[in-house]
Write a protein that holds these residues in place. Structure first.
Motif, short mmCIF file in Angstrom:
data_model
loop_
_atom_site.label_atom_id
_atom_site.label_comp_id
_atom_site.label_asym_id
_atom_site.label_seq_id
_atom_site.Cartn_x
_atom_site.Cartn_y
_atom_site.Cartn_z
N ASN A 152 -1.01 -31.88 32.98
CA ASN A 152 -1.75 -32.95 32.32
C ASN A 152 -3.25 -32.79 32.51
O ASN A 152 -3.72 -32.49 33.61
CB ASN A 152 -1.34 -34.31 32.89
N THR A 159 -6.19 -39.59 31.74
CA THR A 159 -5.39 -38.47 31.27
C THR A 159 -5.84 -38.09 29.86
O THR A 159 -5.97 -38.95 28.99
CB THR A 159 -3.90 -38.85 31.23
N PHE A 315 1.61 -40.07 26.26
CA PHE A 315 1.89 -39.20 27.38
C PHE A 315 1.74 -37.72 27.01
O PHE A 315 1.36 -37.38 25.89
CB PHE A 315 3.29 -39.49 27.93
N GLU A 318 3.99 -32.65 30.59
CA GLU A 318 4.42 -32.76 31.99
C GLU A 318 5.27 -34.02 32.18
O GLU A 318 6.32 -34.00 32.84
CB GLU A 318 3.20 -32.78 32.90
N ASP A 319 4.83 -35.13 31.59
CA ASP A 319 5.58 -36.38 31.68
C ASP A 319 6.92 -36.25 30.95
O ASP A 319 7.95 -36.73 31.42
CB ASP A 319 4.78 -37.53 31.06
N ALA A 323 10.72 -36.64 32.53
CA ALA A 323 11.51 -37.75 32.00
C ALA A 323 12.89 -37.28 31.55
O ALA A 323 13.79 -38.10 31.33
CB ALA A 323 10.78 -38.40 30.82
N ASN A 363 12.77 -41.78 32.28
CA ASN A 363 11.58 -42.60 32.02
C ASN A 363 11.58 -43.05 30.57
O ASN A 363 11.22 -42.30 29.67
CB ASN A 363 10.30 -41.82 32.34
N VAL A 366 8.38 -42.78 28.33
CA VAL A 366 8.05 -41.47 27.75
C VAL A 366 9.05 -41.09 26.66
O VAL A 366 8.67 -40.70 25.55
CB VAL A 366 8.00 -40.39 28.84
#
Length: 582
Positions: A152, A159, A315, A318-319, A323, A363, A366
């Protein structure tokens, strides 16, 4: 897996006890290779797009070493070879110009060399389709390993995403909201590690497309370049390709019509790049699958966008990875009967559904639920009408909803140089209801069809707080970009398309709900203008006369709706071994 009765292609080089076999083995032995390496082992090519001029792929030497370990462990013998690395970030005028060149490099390297299968190392935007196109033309066992996205981006505690931050911050500079020094200060923060763009740009989109098509191992698309799992996937892919040889699991068994339908639906669910429409068409053309723009309408439309990633959402890759990655998205689609073909075969020998049926979403911000999608209908919008007889493309998840049905007067730029010269002119006759039109930026008109379709807005409108306008061109745009942007208008200006005859003040209607792009002129007036334009010299004619690769490109490139491949490259030519020359 036991070797069974599979005939190794490499044995036609190394398996004969005669003059030719002597020479092929002898020359390979100058590196100290032992005799037993030539005795019944699959020779696995590692097709590497490593280049220090392609920053996204600059870590591929290390990935190749892990692939080699896997091949050796599974009883194969690895041979690494380089191919043209068409990186988008540095290559001018655009990497799309050399996508087909790279695919030719891949195809001929595979066909002309003693390899039984290939592992394709791809990362930056065009390297994934180029490698799949080249390998599909040969139809050998192949598995793709992506290089993975960057970590990120971080800047001043926030971010930021690759590419997307550039577009956003540059608009803020033009609007006077930030200084040029503040803009430049974000450079290092945007690119914090090796890897591809960390947004759902074209690189990440095509990595997801490859996984949805089944030509990678599960979870390949999303792991960051610096995550240890990236190297584990490389190792396991090296092991798996050896078994694919013995199973005779060629690309034609994976890249079926069903696989492409799965990919189209997946692209909508992830908010993927418009460039996928061009690349999937080109890959399908090489393997012999009939795919067209209308498939994006009847397969993709109505699919909710679930992945809340820049440029459409909040997002980054990476997220997305942590997730649950693409398998979590595919499971969500499958549970709701939105995955067209669960039974599609993949590179690990299992069905797509077998690979993802136990995936978990860790998540739901995301990877959102079907009850709370980012966009209710995220399938690419295919537009047709008298302005785009061959079709045009718009990405709903990146557009402003109220502009997706719009009528406005054209503000015309004849080419990209004209746009750059006039867009900041305070006397430019434009307002927020205008439709910006950019000509001569298609496959032939701006050789390679550069990513300039997301035209920055006039500064005088940015200063008023306007952040989006309808924009129409025959160009592409970066997958990291956003806005109500109509792209790939076909035929392009340089091919005599109607976009080339638009004049300032002409009324244009965009109706995404009904897939309509209309120039409000009579058929007679349109024909009159087309006839007049056909008598004028075309700028690209001079480039053809110069010779070289660009001349080949201009003479043979197909239009955007046909995948921008070369006309003579469409189709699968197989991997029949050429005659030896000794």
């Amino acid at each position: 897996m036991s070797q069974k009765k599979t005939a190794l292609r490499s044995a036609e080089w190394f398996g004969t006890i005669d003059k030719n076999g002597f020479m092929y083995r002898s020359w390979m032995k100058n590196r100290g290779i032992a005799d037993h390496e030539f005795q019944g082992k699959p020779i696995i090519g590692i097709c590497n797009t490593w280049s220090e001029l392609t920053p996204c792929n600059a870590h591929f030497r290390r990935i190749a070493e892990r692939v080699k370990q896997g091949i050796l462990e599974a009883g194969g013998y690895p041979v690494e070879f380089p191919v043209f690395s068409n990186g988008e970030s540095n290559l001018r005028p655009t990497a799309m110009l050399t996508r087909n060149l790279a695919s030719m490099d891949v195809e001929e390297a595979i066909r002309g060399n003693p390899v039984d299968a290939v592992v394709l190392l791809a990362g930056c935007d065009k390297t994934t389709p180029a490698l799949l196109m080249g390998a599909a033309s040969c139809d050998v066992p192949a598995i793709l390993v992506s290089g993975g996205p960057m970590l990120n981006g971080k800047h001043k505690g926030k971010t930021i995403g690759s590419g997307t931050a550039v577009w956003q911050l540059h608009e803020e500079v033009k609007a006077g909201k930030i200084t040029i020094d503040e803009f430049i200060s974000a450079e290092r923060g945007m690119s914090r590690s090796e890897g591809t763009c960390n947004t759902m740009g074209t690189a990440s989109t095509m990595a997801c497309m490859a996984e949805a098509l089944g030509v990678t191992l599960p979870y390949n698309a999303a792991f960051p370049a610096v995550d240890a799992s990236r190297y584990l996937i490389a190792h396991l892919s090296g092991m798996r390709i050896v078994d694919m040889v013995w199973e005779e699991l060629k690309l034609s068994k994976i890249l079926t019509r069903q696989a492409f339908e799965n990919a189209i639906r997946t692209n909508a669910a992830i908010g993927g790049s418009t460039n996928a429409a061009i690349h999937l068409k080109a890959i399908a053309g090489r393997i012999g699958v009939d795919l067209n723009l209308d498939d994006w309408t009847h397969i993709g439309r109505g699919t909710p966008t679930l992945v809340d990633l820049m440029p459409s959402g909040r997002f980054l890759m990476e997220d997305f990875c942590y997730a649950g990655g693409l398998p979590a998205v595919l499971r969500t689609l499958g549970d709701a009967d939105l995955l067209p073909h669960k039974e599609a075969l993949t590179a690990n020998g299992k069905t797509l559904w077998d690979n993802v049926k136990d995936a978990e979403n860790h998540n739901q911000e995301v990877i959102r639920t079907l009850e709370d999608p980012l966009v209710n209908d995220g399938g690419l919008c295919i537009l047709r009408g008298n302005l785009a007889p061959g079709g045009a493309v718009l990405k709903p998840s990146a557009a402003t909803p109220h502009l997706m049905q719009h009528r406005g007067q054209a503000v015309v730029f004849e080419d990209f140089d004209d746009y750059k010269a006039r867009i900041a002119d305070p006397d430019l006759e434009v307002d927020e209801n205008s439709v910006l039109v950019l000509k001569n930026c298609g496959p032939r008109g701006y050789p390679g069809m550069a990513e300039v379709g997301n035209m920055g807005l006039p500064p005088k409108l940015l200063e008023k707080g306007i952040t989006d306008m309808v924009r129409i061109s025959d160009a592409r745009m970066s997958g990291t970009a956003y806005g109500t942007v109509v792209l790939h208008t076909a035929p392009e200006t340089a091919a005599g398309g109607p976009i080339g005859i638009i004049e300032n003040g002409d009324w244009i209607e965009l109706d995404c709900a009904n897939g309509r792009l209309h120039l409000d002129l009579s058929d007679e007036e349109i024909q009159r203008r087309l006839d007049a334009r056909a008598q004028q010299p075309q700028p690209h004619d001079n480039l053809i006369a110069k010779g070289g690769y660009q001349s080949l490109y201009l003479a043979h490139v197909l239009q955007a709706d046909e995948g921008c491949d070369f006309d003579f490259l469409v189709g699968c030519r197989g991997a029949e071994v050429p005659r030896h020359s000794h």
